[in-house]
Write a protein that holds these residues in place. Structure first.
Motif, PDB file in Angstrom:
ATOM      1  N   MET A   1       0.958  -1.203  -0.081  1.00  0.00           N
ATOM      2  CA  MET A   1      -0.011   0.143  -0.077  1.00  0.00           C
ATOM      3  C   MET A   1       1.021   1.399   0.138  1.00  0.00           C
ATOM      4  SD  MET A   1      -2.962  -1.378   2.617  1.00  0.00           S
ATOM      5  CE  MET A   1      -4.027   0.278   2.594  1.00  0.00           C
ATOM      6  N   GLY A   2       1.949   1.332   0.977  1.00  0.00           N
ATOM      7  CA  GLY A   2       2.674   2.396   0.882  1.00  0.00           C
ATOM      8  C   GLY A   2       3.452   2.592  -0.192  1.00  0.00           C
ATOM      9  N   TYR A   3       3.927   1.409  -1.108  1.00  0.00           N
ATOM     10  CA  TYR A   3       4.503   1.738  -2.361  1.00  0.00           C
ATOM     11  C   TYR A   3       3.633   2.164  -3.207  1.00  0.00           C
ATOM     12  CZ  TYR A   3       6.955   0.227  -6.773  1.00  0.00           C
ATOM     13  OH  TYR A   3       7.388   0.113  -7.839  1.00  0.00           O
ATOM     14  N   CYS A   4       2.376   1.682  -3.621  1.00  0.00           N
ATOM     15  CA  CYS A   4       1.521   2.377  -4.523  1.00  0.00           C
ATOM     16  C   CYS A   4       1.052   3.839  -4.260  1.00  0.00           C
ATOM     17  CB  CYS A   4       0.240   1.561  -4.802  1.00  0.00           C
ATOM     18  SG  CYS A   4       0.879  -0.008  -5.417  1.00  0.00           S
ATOM     19  N   ALA A   5       1.058   3.966  -2.862  1.00  0.00           N
ATOM     20  CA  ALA A   5       0.855   5.536  -2.752  1.00  0.00           C
ATOM     21  C   ALA A   5       1.775   6.388  -3.121  1.00  0.00           C
ATOM     22  CB  ALA A   5       0.802   5.573  -1.112  1.00  0.00           C
ATOM     23  N   MET A   6       3.143   5.889  -2.923  1.00  0.00           N
ATOM     24  CA  MET A   6       4.464   6.808  -3.658  1.00  0.00           C
ATOM     25  C   MET A   6       4.325   6.764  -5.057  1.00  0.00           C
ATOM     26  SD  MET A   6       7.649   5.619  -1.628  1.00  0.00           S
ATOM     27  CE  MET A   6       8.827   6.513  -2.493  1.00  0.00           C
ATOM     28  N   LEU A   7       3.968   5.692  -5.786  1.00  0.00           N
ATOM     29  CA  LEU A   7       3.802   5.795  -7.146  1.00  0.00           C
ATOM     30  C   LEU A   7       2.687   6.773  -7.615  1.00  0.00           C
ATOM     31  CD1 LEU A   7       4.587   4.188  -9.458  1.00  0.00           C
ATOM     32  CD2 LEU A   7       2.766   2.598  -9.498  1.00  0.00           C
ATOM     33  N   ALA A   8       1.427   6.546  -6.888  1.00  0.00           N
ATOM     34  CA  ALA A   8       0.311   7.546  -7.345  1.00  0.00           C
ATOM     35  C   ALA A   8       0.744   8.985  -7.216  1.00  0.00           C
ATOM     36  CB  ALA A   8      -0.577   7.116  -6.510  1.00  0.00           C
TER      37      ALA A   8
ATOM     38  N   SER B   1      -2.639  15.362  -3.455  1.00  0.00           N
ATOM     39  CA  SER B   1      -1.379  14.410  -3.529  1.00  0.00           C
ATOM     40  C   SER B   1      -1.969  13.155  -2.619  1.00  0.00           C
ATOM     41  CB  SER B   1      -0.417  15.195  -2.963  1.00  0.00           C
ATOM     42  OG  SER B   1       0.740  14.346  -3.434  1.00  0.00           O
ATOM     43  N   THR B   2      -2.378  13.547  -1.211  1.00  0.00           N
ATOM     44  CA  THR B   2      -2.850  12.513  -0.362  1.00  0.00           C
ATOM     45  C   THR B   2      -4.048  11.774  -0.788  1.00  0.00           C
ATOM     46  OG1 THR B   2      -2.473  14.469   1.389  1.00  0.00           O
ATOM     47  CG2 THR B   2      -3.500  12.363   2.153  1.00  0.00           C
ATOM     48  N   THR B   3      -4.908  12.444  -1.563  1.00  0.00           N
ATOM     49  CA  THR B   3      -6.231  11.686  -2.087  1.00  0.00           C
ATOM     50  C   THR B   3      -5.676  10.696  -3.208  1.00  0.00           C
ATOM     51  OG1 THR B   3      -7.408  13.932  -2.077  1.00  0.00           O
ATOM     52  CG2 THR B   3      -8.180  11.989  -3.309  1.00  0.00           C
ATOM     53  N   PHE B   4      -4.509  10.850  -3.935  1.00  0.00           N
ATOM     54  CA  PHE B   4      -4.098  10.054  -4.878  1.00  0.00           C
ATOM     55  C   PHE B   4      -3.559   8.832  -4.057  1.00  0.00           C
ATOM     56  CE2 PHE B   4      -4.721  12.831  -8.256  1.00  0.00           C
ATOM     57  CZ  PHE B   4      -5.011  12.149  -9.402  1.00  0.00           C
ATOM     58  N   ALA B   5      -2.703   9.367  -3.119  1.00  0.00           N
ATOM     59  CA  ALA B   5      -1.932   8.362  -2.247  1.00  0.00           C
ATOM     60  C   ALA B   5      -3.001   7.137  -1.528  1.00  0.00           C
ATOM     61  CB  ALA B   5      -1.054   8.803  -1.248  1.00  0.00           C
ATOM     62  N   ILE B   6      -4.086   7.823  -1.168  1.00  0.00           N
ATOM     63  CA  ILE B   6      -5.185   6.935  -0.256  1.00  0.00           C
ATOM     64  C   ILE B   6      -5.742   6.064  -1.437  1.00  0.00           C
ATOM     65  CG2 ILE B   6      -7.032   7.075   0.876  1.00  0.00           C
ATOM     66  CD1 ILE B   6      -6.360   9.577   2.219  1.00  0.00           C
ATOM     67  N   GLY B   7      -6.125   6.575  -2.471  1.00  0.00           N
ATOM     68  CA  GLY B   7      -6.983   5.911  -3.578  1.00  0.00           C
ATOM     69  C   GLY B   7      -6.018   4.703  -3.963  1.00  0.00           C
ATOM     70  N   ALA B   8      -4.793   4.848  -4.353  1.00  0.00           N
ATOM     71  CA  ALA B   8      -3.804   4.096  -4.678  1.00  0.00           C
ATOM     72  C   ALA B   8      -3.505   2.889  -3.675  1.00  0.00           C
ATOM     73  CB  ALA B   8      -2.548   4.730  -5.155  1.00  0.00           C
ATOM     74  N   ALA B   9      -3.379   3.485  -2.322  1.00  0.00           N
ATOM     75  CA  ALA B   9      -3.335   2.418  -1.285  1.00  0.00           C
ATOM     76  C   ALA B   9      -4.393   1.256  -1.211  1.00  0.00           C
ATOM     77  CB  ALA B   9      -3.004   2.979  -0.131  1.00  0.00           C
ATOM     78  N   LEU B  10      -5.783   1.806  -1.594  1.00  0.00           N
ATOM     79  CA  LEU B  10      -6.670   0.883  -1.623  1.00  0.00           C
ATOM     80  C   LEU B  10      -6.685  -0.033  -2.669  1.00  0.00           C
ATOM     81  CD1 LEU B  10      -9.582   3.378  -0.334  1.00  0.00           C
ATOM     82  CD2 LEU B  10      -8.331   1.672   1.021  1.00  0.00           C
ATOM     83  N   ALA B  11      -6.281   0.684  -3.902  1.00  0.00           N
ATOM     84  CA  ALA B  11      -6.249  -0.291  -5.057  1.00  0.00           C
ATOM     85  C   ALA B  11      -5.240  -1.232  -4.912  1.00  0.00           C
ATOM     86  CB  ALA B  11      -6.012   0.474  -6.249  1.00  0.00           C
ATOM     87  N   ALA B  12      -4.159  -0.985  -4.194  1.00  0.00           N
ATOM     88  CA  ALA B  12      -2.847  -1.651  -4.062  1.00  0.00           C
ATOM     89  C   ALA B  12      -3.529  -2.971  -3.093  1.00  0.00           C
ATOM     90  CB  ALA B  12      -1.625  -0.881  -3.446  1.00  0.00           C
ATOM     91  N   ALA B  13      -4.129  -2.711  -2.135  1.00  0.00           N
ATOM     92  CA  ALA B  13      -4.619  -3.755  -1.183  1.00  0.00           C
ATOM     93  C   ALA B  13      -5.626  -4.620  -1.988  1.00  0.00           C
ATOM     94  CB  ALA B  13      -5.381  -3.167   0.008  1.00  0.00           C
TER      95      ALA B  13
END
Lengths: 303, 409, 242
Positions: free
Chosen positions: A79-86, A200-212
């Motif tokens: 989740m952290g990785y994808c948040a960074m990616l996003a 930026s935070t919104t992207f990170a949260i969305g991507a973290a959920l998608a990563a999960a």
């Protein structure tokens, strides 16, 4: 009857995962009115990070000694990785275009999607990558219905994440600021909210959920592929639209409906066309009730 | 370093970005399936990217401070001079010249060049068709390749079941593609912008899924074999003078067929662009609400744009089937749609020479860089984003495109 | 003018453009600490643009804005509330789908002192008791007057030293306008908040303010004591409807 209940369980599992992906679309759309085409790729990247981390842990024997610890560790890291990616994608491809025409941003997003998909292919190969699934076998047997441990895990993690997100968005200061920014960016900056940081935070949260969702799909089906983000991405988008784009609760409900419909269509109608239903729902919703079932307003300025 | 090559802040950002990039890159390249950890591969890739981006950034900084003024300003003046000189020549001359070169190309070139040239021309047709939808009318269509598929399958089925000749099937393919365009367009065109994009994407996928799963009609993923090539009456001097029906299996012959189709498409799109309908499309693209208020029937015109684009896609598809003599759903994936879209965007939306340039660049360049074949789509995606960031109007922008929005910034 | 030497807010020859159109063509004005200064003028004179330029939403093309002696033009707008410069924008801009309480909390977004925020919340509720009753209601469901109170309350939550108010009387009933103006006066007198007030209702604004600027088509055309302007014949004719 047993078949029916089994299908309900399967539908819940899949629907929960779609809901997790749909949240990313809906949150990003809610805040900057952009369909983030690259979102499916965050999901795929999550699936890959999961397989990479779990294989690594399995190869070093930690999976046998501390399976649950490894699983949750991998989940968090992914989740952290994808948040960074996003956040990187947002910074590079979307932020400079914030005041450009919508077509430009959309095409930029599409370009990013193709880029990321092929980046995954180049680094991870074109073939399916298998998850280490030894520990996921077995399940609770209720006569004719089985609830596999994997499904229990997925449903539990999904529920936890959905509750967590709800708490974050509706109970915290950052969540309120996110909603404020979505409603009026000028005013939110007048009260001191840094909208770039919130976006930026919104992207990170969305991507973290998608990563999960990605790592759990990998565990569920046992493998991942570089282009796995595309079709679930569209289905999740359909879920977001069904629930009323921009509406967080709607995305959750929409995801469950899409998952259920897909499972039931595959079980009772035809499994070849199971992917078509999401599109048909998407088109029907946009045609007949563009505000979605939960009715967030959609007017010209938002479309 | 930092003081000579621009502000320190820019380089700090660059360093942070590169560090971030490495954090993202390493897990993908550095952890093997067997749990082995390595840094060499990821560092190598990172090194290339870092060096290239640093060089570009340095050049950009120097350029911004006018360090290249000695080179660039005479160059710019020269280019401007050349441009005014070229503008004096009427465009018809340029077009004739291009056509002559295109017509002369197959003579004295090998099969390989002809093959690539045919591909370029097919994509030019597709690009011009999509250009009507996206460039002229401003509708982002991500399922355009579906019409290509409809055209291809129409000719394929007519050819193997009814032995219908290519030239007769061509209008049928175009008509069916137009019908498909209306069927898809009717429910979707009431939506705006990004919704339309995702719905057309969905329709494109549905068409592909049908091609893939309707075994009885399309033979599913195995595709259809044995499609006849185009035929032509050719003068024959054996015995008495007459015409004989030959099958155009030679690439040279096929090349001229697609060249003809391309010319036809170009003329049609050009005429449409400067017609009353073209102006209405432009009005819709620039401001749909205003266009509607001025009495433009936006829905009907959007449907028309959609169907027109579909016709050109269908024509190209029919030719594709005749040229490959084999069709399968593999050829009509989303990636193909994205490719055609990338050509239109890269070349310049709404600009006919731009689309041609885009098709040439995206089909011919990968052939030149054959050894980097794997990186082709990666480069496409990256190029699309970079174009949007730095040159959103394309390599060869249309003259009339977005003049109003240009004024605004 | 008050005795302090440096103005709390100063605009020097500010030019702001929307696209090619110049909305402000070189505006200079200054506000001393503790003052109520008003800008009056017709529609499209550039009053709201002046406030948006001060806050950095529409950054100036040339010229500069100084706040407490420091140049703030060019800063990102979200940095200003924490320096004590808050705006109640035109049209109130309540977050429609946040509750009244959340709207107020957003006004204190940058603050970390929870107790202080809580005290200020109570303070705003005591200024506008109706907001306390409606605290769980969504902002969009309030009446115009309540929304104006909420907008002022939200700005007060940031503990401003200077408050920019844009047309607080817009679209409100006279009784409510009088109430709101009395609150504005109280904020200025009791809490020492400097106020820059943009108003179309020149009569009311001039009665409240100590000094005033008159704007016409992007320029300041007149500057005087409020009382003197109230008596000025040209002003009477143009803005006071006499």
């Amino acid at each position: 009857m047993e078949f029916f209940i089994q299908q309900v369980i399967n539908g819940l599992t899949l629907g929960g995962l779609y809901a997790l992906i749909a949240l990313g679309y809906t949150m990003v759309y809610g805040i900057i009115q952009l369909i983030n085409f690259a979102h499916g790729e965050f999901f795929a990247a999550g699936g890959y990070m999961g397989v990479i981390l779990l294989s690594f842990l399995a190869a070093h024997g930690y999976m046998e000694t501390h399976p649950w610890f490894c699983l949750f560790g991998a989940l968090l890291l992914t989740m952290g990785y994808c948040a960074m990616l996003a956040m990187a994608v947002e910074k590079v491809a979307y932020k400079p275009l914030r005041y450009a025409s919508r077509l430009s941003v959309l095409l930029s997003a599409l370009g990013m999607s193709i880029f990321l998909q092929n980046g995954l292919m180049l680094t991870q190969g074109v073939y399916d990558k298998a998850y280490p699934t030894e520990f996921t076998h077995g399940g609770l047997d209720f006569g004719l219905i089985t609830f596999s441990y994997m499904q229990i895990l997925i449903v539990a993690v999904t529920i936890a994440l959905l509750l967590g997100l709800n708490a974050l968005v509706f109970r915290t200061r950052i969540g309120t600021a996110m909603r404020a920014t979505a409603q009026d960016k000028v005013m939110s900056s007048l009260v001191g909210i840094n909208s770039n940081r919130i976006i930026s935070t919104t992207f990170a949260i969305g991507a973290a959920l998608a990563a999960a969702a990605g790592i759990m799909i990998g565990l569920y089906y046992g493998s991942v592929r570089y282009d796995m983000g595309f079709v679930p991405g569209i289905k999740a988008f359909a879920a977001a639209v069904l629930g009323g784009i921009g509406n967080i609760t709607g995305a959750m409900v929409g995801g469950l409906i899409i998952g259920m419909v897909e499972i039931f269509a595959a079980g009772y109608l035809s499994s070849e066309y199971k992917d078509v239903w999401a599109f048909i729902i998407l088109i029907a919703v946009l045609y007949f009730m563009p505000t979605g079932i939960m009715g967030e307003n959609v007017d010209d300025t938002r479309v | 370093m930092s003081t000579t090559l621009g502000s320190r802040k820019v380089w700090l950002y660059w360093a942070a970005g590169m560090a971030w990039f490495y954090l993202l890159l390493w897990p993908l390249m550095g952890i093997g399936a067997d749990g082995a950890v390595s840094f060499a591969d990821s560092l190598a890739v990172w090194g290339y990217v870092a060096a290239a981006s640093a060089a570009l950034l340095a050049l950009r900084q120097l350029h911004a401070r006018g360090a290249f003024a000695a080179v660039t300003s005479p160059l710019a003046r020269g280019l401007a001079g050349a441009k005014t000189g070229m503008d004096k020549v009427p465009p018809a001359v340029w077009w004739s010249l291009a056509l002559c070169i295109a017509a002369a190309l197959p003579f004295g070139s090998g099969r390989y060049v002809q093959d690539v040239a045919i591909n370029v021309l097919i994509y030019i047709c597709l690009g011009l068709g999509l250009n009507v939808v996206i460039g002229l009318c401003g509708l982002l269509d991500l399922g355009y390749i579906a019409f290509y598929g409809v055209g291809a399958y129409t000719y394929a089925l007519l050819s193997i079941h009814y032995a219908m000749p290519f030239w007769m099937a061509l209008p049928v393919a175009a008509a069916l593609a137009a019908v498909a365009g209306c069927i898809i367009g009717y429910p979707t065109l009431r939506m705006r912008g990004d919704y339309l994009a995702i719905v057309t994407l969905g329709f494109g996928e549905i068409v592909r899924l049908i091609l893939n799963n309707w075994m009885a009609l399309t033979n599913g993923p195995n595709g259809i074999l044995g499609i006849r090539p185009p035929t032509a009456w050719w003068p024959s001097f054996e015995g008495t003078f007459g015409f004989e029906l030959i099958q155009m299996k030679k690439l040279t012959a096929l090349y001229f067929v697609i060249l003809g189709l391309t010319v036809l498409t170009t003329i049609a799109v050009h005429r449409l662009n400067f017609s009353r309908i073209g102006r209405a499309w432009e009005a819709i693209r620039e401001d749909e609400t205003a266009a509607e208020l001025m009495g433009v029937n936006t829905f009907r015109l959007k449907l028309l744009a959609y169907a027109t684009g579909a016709v050109f896609g269908g024509l190209a598809g029919a030719f594709f089937a005749a040229r490959m003599r084999f069709v399968s759903p593999e050829s009509f994936t989303f990636i193909e749609s994205a490719m055609v879209l990338a050509m239109v965007v890269l070349g310049g939306m709404g600009s006919i020479p731009g689309v041609m340039l885009g098709a040439l660049a995206l089909v011919a360049l990968p052939e030149v860089f054959r050894q980097f074949e794997l990186y082709r789509m990666l480069a496409f995606g990256g190029a699309m984003t970079v174009m949007m960031l730095f040159r959103p109007k394309g390599l060869w922008p249309a003259k009339r495109f977005g003049a109003r929005s240009e004024e605004m910034d | 003018m008050t005795g302090t030497a440096t103005p709390i807010l100063e605009l020097r020859d500010v030019v702001t453009c929307y696209g090619r159109i110049q909305a402000l063509k070189g505006v200079s004005l200054s506000v001393m600490p503790g003052e109520i200064v008003t800008i009056i003028g017709a529609n499209g004179a550039g009053k709201s643009t002046t406030l948006m330029t001060i806050c950095g939403i529409t950054p100036p093309q040339s010229g500069a804005v100084f706040y407490q002696g420091q140049r703030i033009s060019g800063l990102s707008p979200d940095l200003l509330p924490s320096r004590g410069l808050c705006q109640v924008p035109e049209g109130r801009r309540i977050f429609p789908r946040l509750t009244v309480r959340e709207n107020l909390e957003m006004g204190a977004f940058f603050r970390r002192d929870k107790d202080g925020v809580q005290r200020d919340l109570e303070h705003v509720f005591s200024l506008f008791p109706v907001l306390r009753e409606r605290r769980r209601q969504r902002g969009g469901t309030l009446s115009g007057g309540e929304q104006q109170m909420l907008a002022i309350g939200r700005a007060l939550m940031g503990r401003p030293r200077m408050l920019l108010l844009d047309e607080p009387s817009l679209g409100l009933a006279p009784l409510i306008v009088r109430h709101i103006f009395s609150i504005i006066e109280r904020i200025n007198k009791q809490e020492g908040v400097t106020i820059l007030l943009v108003e179309q209702n020149a009569n009311l604004a001039l009665q409240l303010a100590s000094r005033a600027y008159v704007m016409e088509t992007g320029r300041v055309t007149m500057e005087d004591d409020a009382r003197a302007l109230l008596a000025n014949e040209a002003i009477k004719k143009a803005y006071l409807g006499e």
